[in-house]
Design an enzyme around this catalytic site. Structure first.
Site, PDB file in Angstrom:
ATOM      1  N   ASP A 285       4.010   3.071  -4.343  1.00 52.75           N
ATOM      2  CA  ASP A 285       3.291   1.901  -4.814  1.00 52.75           C
ATOM      3  C   ASP A 285       3.342   1.931  -6.353  1.00 52.75           C
ATOM      4  O   ASP A 285       3.845   2.871  -6.971  1.00 52.75           O
ATOM      5  CB  ASP A 285       1.854   1.877  -4.260  1.00 52.75           C
ATOM      6  CG  ASP A 285       1.267   0.459  -4.280  1.00 52.75           C
ATOM      7  OD1 ASP A 285       1.795  -0.404  -5.007  1.00 52.75           O
ATOM      8  OD2 ASP A 285       0.270   0.217  -3.572  1.00 52.75           O
TER       9      ASP A 285
HETATM   10  C1  BGC Z   1      -0.128  -2.998  -4.444  1.00 49.56           C
HETATM   11  C2  BGC Z   1       0.902  -3.244  -3.360  1.00 49.56           C
HETATM   12  C3  BGC Z   1       1.940  -4.236  -3.832  1.00 49.56           C
HETATM   13  C4  BGC Z   1       2.565  -3.687  -5.100  1.00 49.56           C
HETATM   14  C5  BGC Z   1       3.678  -4.566  -5.663  1.00 49.56           C
HETATM   15  C6  BGC Z   1       0.525  -2.674  -5.773  1.00 49.56           C
HETATM   16  O1  BGC Z   1      -0.381  -2.611  -6.807  1.00 49.56           O
HETATM   17  O2  BGC Z   1      -0.982  -1.942  -4.047  1.00 49.56           O
HETATM   18  O3  BGC Z   1       0.260  -3.691  -2.180  1.00 49.56           O
HETATM   19  O4  BGC Z   1       2.898  -4.476  -2.856  1.00 49.56           O
HETATM   20  O5  BGC Z   1       1.556  -3.573  -6.095  1.00 49.56           O
HETATM   21  O6  BGC Z   1       3.190  -5.697  -6.248  1.00 49.56           O
END
Ligand code: BGC
Length: 731
Positions: A285
């Site tokens: 993430d």
């Molecule tokens: C979130 C994810 C998301 C990713 C990309 C992160 O901060 O936890 O769910 O897919 O960002 O935007």
């Protein structure tokens, strides 16, 4: 892997340098190749040639994500963005490998202007209708591919067990089985049989594993989960979606039992690969490798954080705002800490996905595909259907709803005019604030009600802002002139840590407005637009009817008004337990000890509304529950039937929910667990015999040795108001 793709991947891999392999494992945000700085790109956005060369050619980066901050793009702009990147990466590099572009199409292609917006997952779960989840996945895939993007970061398979968590609305709720069934359906909608098809995308299951239980209720704060609980509650929804073929997963940003998941080899390799046999790509993430150093403090340096994550099993790093990951990983390989074979394992998965998506032949849009259904009336109808099956009628005293159209109504509450409260986060931008601008032509609740009953029957007075009292005098005066009050409260849009709250109660200003409206003596319908269940116990008993909209998407307002005025019969059911008090946060599948009163101590389970609850404008009667056998072995199937009759005066849809409770077990059993469900439509007076077949092995639990077991003993089957007993006894 098909033999052909296998050969292609191996041939390509043999030609690659360490730098090129590391580049494939690197994902950066789009801002990294735009003019301006990350988080603050120039507006309107423009590519920076020098950055494109640096990122794509010098550092061989293999994946890009996101939208220029706060700037949802048109399809044409997306085409230009992806085409520019692919051209640079494929035409000017040594090996011509396409970029894998990923996006948060969380409830529709929600970063593309003009796309069809659906309810967020929590509303989708409230439909209890996997066919709708599949359609939502399929349309989202179509419109995301139409935006030249082949990879979506959805569905969220986390189980939401803490009501104050800001990401409840992105999940399918608190139950593993419901979440697994909805997730499976959504994945098959996204991916179909062939992800290279012009209307399919690769999905990404989030956030592996155990993200939904932060002890403090705040996003990305420590999680404590015993292994047997992790396996029994948090794993099955992922497992179900993996079985449906999901191509990728994203890793949980949090720490479990003191170990950040991004550094947890037990979870990312032993469990995910060796035990579950998942072969797809695992992406981190946002910034989570760096966080091993700066937040979690298990790595003394950023370079050591990279080592830990790679050793744990990460394939791709969502870095996303610099090229430090490349630098550190190359060093680690050159000095012999990480082997080149280890890189090959991940690069193989990444290249395989790029081949499977057909990106080598069609790096942007498949030739001949015209996407004329993008944003079409046909798709909008599907979004409305999803919203209409999600809206949940929580209370309807004396059949207050539906309202007659000739009644004069006061619409009050700030949410009546709020587009972000319909769309939630991940709408046009990360936090969803730009819904105000991009969805200004869409219908808000006030307008939908006016459209339904005519402007002359509707008076509006805002009453309050989200957390600020407004001109209450005006609202009270106007209330005196109407027959009924429609009170629209709830939450703004938010996501992740930006949505953390210290208090689950609705803000005081909103409670004050509610109390003032109740005091007028007029009947009140409360409409809640909210991402999580905000506590309403101070006044819930005094309003006549309550409709929960979740975040239904920008087509949701007319759907809610159709329910208020009786065009649609509601059929949504709660996918979570709606709490009554902020210190009584229990799930429906709580333990007996949470319900048994000790010496009058008044602790029993007493939520505002139970999981699975939801009213209809008609009535359903259950009868004649009959089990084929009442003593079964673990290899057998529990077969039973019952009758379901619509005894009311309207066609309606009932969600038949099958719960089973294990009477005694070596790990304290839950009072009941959802083991099957089905949504059934019945006309007035229609009766149906409903049959179910449940494999006994679905009743297994994980014991203290972390093994799935089925223990002999008696069980209780519960459906509607009926119950029956049966026994598990092996030969
Ligand atoms: C979130 C994810 C998301 C990713 C990309 C992160 O901060 O936890 O769910 O897919 O960002 O935007």
């Amino acid at each position: 892997m098909s033999i052909e793709i296998n050969t292609l991947v191996n041939t390509l891999l043999e030609k690659m340098t360490i730098e090129e392999k590391v580049g494939q494992m690197t994902q950066v945000t789009l801002d990294m190749v735009l003019k301006g700085s990350v988080y603050e790109p120039e507006r309107p956005f423009a590519f920076d040639e020098e950055k494109l060369v640096d990122v794509l050619l010098r550092n061989h980066v293999g994946s890009i994500l996101n939208v220029p901050t706060s700037e949802a793009l048109t399809r044409q702009q997306w085409h230009y963005v992806v085409a520019t990147i692919q051209e640079k990466a494929m035409k000017e590099s040594r090996l011509g490998i396409p970029i894998l572009y990923g996006i948060d199409s969380i409830h529709g292609a929600s970063y593309t202007q003009g796309a069809t917006f659906f309810p967020h997952q929590i509303g989708l779960a409230a439909t209890w209708n996997p066919a709708i989840a599949k359609t939502q996945g399929a349309i989202t895939a179509y419109e995301t591919r139409a935006s030249s993007i082949p990879w979506v970061f959805a569905p969220v398979q986390d189980i939401a067990r803490i009501p104050s968590w800001s990401r409840i609305y992105e999940t399918f709720g608190e139950d593993p089985y419901l979440s697994g069934e909805m997730g499976k359906a959504m994945v098959s909608g996204f991916e179909g049989d062939d992800i290279s098809s012009f209307d399919k995308v690769a999905s990404c299951l989030k956030h592996f594993l155990g993200y939904g239980l932060p002890l403090s209720g705040k996003d990305r704060t420590p999680i404590w989960i015993p292994e047997h609980f992790l396996r029994e509650y948090f794993l099955p929804s992922f497992q179900a979606a993996m079985d449906a073929g999901a191509k990728t997963i994203m890793i949980n940003s949090g720490e479990i039992n003191g170990v950040p998941v991004h550094a947890n080899k037990e979870i990312l390799t032993t469990l995910l690969r060796d035990e579950l046999g998942f072969e797809g790509l695992a992406v981190t993430d946002w910034e989570d490798i760096k966080y091993l150093h700066t937040r979690h403090r298990v790595a003394a340096t950023h370079k050591d954080a990279v080592r830990m994550a790679i050793e744990a099993g990460v394939d791709m790093s969502m870095v996303p705002d610099d090229l430090s990951f490349c630098e550190h990983l190359i060093e680690l390989v050159n000095e012999g800490t990480i082997s080149e074979e280890r890189l090959d394992v991940s690069v193989r998965r990444i290249l395989k996905l790029k081949y499977e998506l057909g990106l080598f032949e069609n790096p942007v849009i498949k030739e001949g595909a015209n996407y004329d259904k993008f944003g079409s009336a046909e798709f909008l109808e599907k979004a409305k259907l999803a919203a209409s099956e999600s809206i949940t009628l929580l209370k309807n005293e004396e059949d207050l709803l539906p309202l007659a159209k000739d009644k004069k109504v006061l619409v009050t509450g700030w949410a009546a005019e709020s587009m972000p409260s319909l769309n939630g986060g991940w709408s046009y931008d990360w936090q969803g604030a730009t819904s105000v601008e991009f969805a200004k032509d869409k219908t808000n609740l006030l307008q939908a009600i006016e459209n339904e009953v005519g402007k002359s029957n509707v008076i509006f007075s805002e009453g309050c802002k989200y957390d600020e009292v407004g001109n209450l005098e005006d609202t009270i005066e106007k209330a005196a002139t109407v027959d009924h009050i429609i009170l629209c409260l709830g939450e703004n849009s938010y996501t992740e840590f930006m949505g953390n709250v210290n208090d689950l109660d609705l803000p005081e200003a909103q409670v004050e407005l509610a109390q003032a409206m109740i005091k007028t003596g007029k009947s009140v319908t409360l409409v809640l637009l909210e991402g999580r269940p905000r506590i309403i116990s101070e006044f819930a008993d005094k309003v006549g009817s309550i409709l929960l909209g979740y975040y239904p998407g920008q087509e949701g307002a007319s759907v809610i008004s159709d329910i208020i005025f009786g065009k649609t019969n509601p059929s949504g059911k709660l996918p979570y337990t709606y709490p009554r008090y902020s210190n009584a946060l229990m799930t429906y599948d709580h333990k007996h000890a949470e319900a048994v009163e000790l010496q009058g101590s008044e602790i029993p389970f007493n939520p505002q509304f139970e999981f699975g609850h939801g009213l209809s404008y008609t009535n359903f009667e259950y009868g004649s529950l009959l089990l084929e056998k009442t003593v079964l072995t673990e290899k057998e199937y529990l077969r039973f039937s019952f009758s379901l009759k619509n005894t009311g005066s309207r066609t309606g849809k009932e969600v038949v929910q099958i719960y089973i409770g294990d009477d005694y077990a070596s790990i304290t059993p839950s009072v009941k667990r959802l083991r099957a469900f089905r949504k059934i439509e019945l006309k007035v007076g229609e009766e149906q015999q409903v049959d179910f077949v449940i494999p006994m092995k679905r009743l297994a639990f994980v014991n203290a040795q972390n093994e799935w077991v089925l223990e002999e003993g008696t069980f209780k089957l519960m459906v509607g108001n009926l119950t029956a007993e049966f026994e598990l006894k092996n030969d």
